[in-house]
Design a protein around this motif. Sequence first.
Motif, PDB file in Angstrom:
ATOM      1  N   ALA A  35     129.227  26.150  95.130  1.00  0.00           N
ATOM      2  CA  ALA A  35     128.794  26.535  93.779  1.00  0.00           C
ATOM      3  C   ALA A  35     128.825  25.339  92.829  1.00  0.00           C
ATOM      4  N   THR A  36     129.858  24.506  92.967  1.00  0.00           N
ATOM      5  CA  THR A  36     129.963  23.330  92.103  1.00  0.00           C
ATOM      6  C   THR A  36     128.828  22.350  92.371  1.00  0.00           C
ATOM      7  N   ALA A  39     125.909  23.060  93.644  1.00  0.00           N
ATOM      8  CA  ALA A  39     124.660  23.668  93.178  1.00  0.00           C
ATOM      9  C   ALA A  39     124.521  23.530  91.668  1.00  0.00           C
ATOM     10  N   ALA A  40     125.642  23.724  90.948  1.00  0.00           N
ATOM     11  CA  ALA A  40     125.598  23.569  89.493  1.00  0.00           C
ATOM     12  C   ALA A  40     125.293  22.126  89.102  1.00  0.00           C
ATOM     13  N   CYS A  41     125.883  21.177  89.814  1.00  0.00           N
ATOM     14  CA  CYS A  41     125.618  19.759  89.525  1.00  0.00           C
ATOM     15  C   CYS A  41     124.160  19.405  89.807  1.00  0.00           C
ATOM     16  N   ARG A  42     123.616  19.934  90.889  1.00  0.00           N
ATOM     17  CA  ARG A  42     122.202  19.693  91.203  1.00  0.00           C
ATOM     18  C   ARG A  42     121.298  20.263  90.112  1.00  0.00           C
ATOM     19  N   THR A  43     121.650  21.449  89.637  1.00  0.00           N
ATOM     20  CA  THR A  43     120.837  22.078  88.594  1.00  0.00           C
ATOM     21  C   THR A  43     120.884  21.281  87.301  1.00  0.00           C
ATOM     22  N   VAL A  44     122.090  20.889  86.905  1.00  0.00           N
ATOM     23  CA  VAL A  44     122.234  20.105  85.670  1.00  0.00           C
ATOM     24  C   VAL A  44     121.499  18.777  85.786  1.00  0.00           C
ATOM     25  N   THR A  98     115.923  34.010  83.725  1.00  0.00           N
ATOM     26  CA  THR A  98     116.807  32.851  83.665  1.00  0.00           C
ATOM     27  C   THR A  98     116.526  32.009  82.437  1.00  0.00           C
ATOM     28  N   ALA A 113     119.542  31.420  79.904  1.00  0.00           N
ATOM     29  CA  ALA A 113     120.015  30.046  79.807  1.00  0.00           C
ATOM     30  C   ALA A 113     119.777  29.485  78.411  1.00  0.00           C
TER      31      ALA A 113
END
Length: 262
Positions: A15-16, A18-23, A239, A243
Amino acid sequence: MAAILLDPLAALGRATLAACRTVGGVALFALEAVTHLVRPPFYGRLFWRAFVEIAWFSLPVVALTAVFTGMVLALQSYTGFARFNAQSTIASVVVISLTRELGPVLAALMVAGRIGASFAAEIGTMRVTDQIDALTTLSTNPMKYLVAPRLLAAVIALPLLVLVADVLGVMGGWLIGTYKLGFVSVAYLKSTFDYLQTDDVVSGLVKAGAFGFVIALMGTWCGYTSKGGAQGVGGATTTAVVASSIFILALDYVLTEAFFAQ
């Protein structure tokens, strides 16, 4: 046994990442879009279309929100301040609350629900129907054609909407103050202008520009990266709105801290 204990950590790690990739993806997307704003060509017709869609067609909902917010704020302030015999400060509370905080935030949330969803649905439909790939085939940069004009339009349109919202919100408070709460019109308006400062208005307009950028960025990014057909477009639209709303509230705190922290 060890595998069972490590499963939650592995899920947290995924999850971390994935969040870093998204950001990171959103940051690179925003950087690329901004660079296209300062490089020719500029699609003025698309900019004007997006500007009219944001500023003009969002005006009714923003105006109604501002008027009723000012009216409710005046009523609630009177109810609370009457306990301390401080009714004379209602006008100042209404104008400062609207220009600093409620005007920009509520207008941005209204526009996010309308424009963020619209951008995500339009660009997402183009993505799943291969129209964006067709633009590339025709030697048209999709970022410059679809994203950059919308970003610029939102950054310019939101402060104008907030300026209108500030005026109408104060008018709503004035209506309640004079026709329901018994204030003298001249005294109410004098108190409003005596307590209103340029910094209050400017800070709200700066917030509005930043919120406009966030709304357009999340709407275009969610649409641009959508996949999976109609269901993917629906998810991208949801989303984009969620967001945008979260980032607006978080950014509001950051900007308030920057402007008014002692």
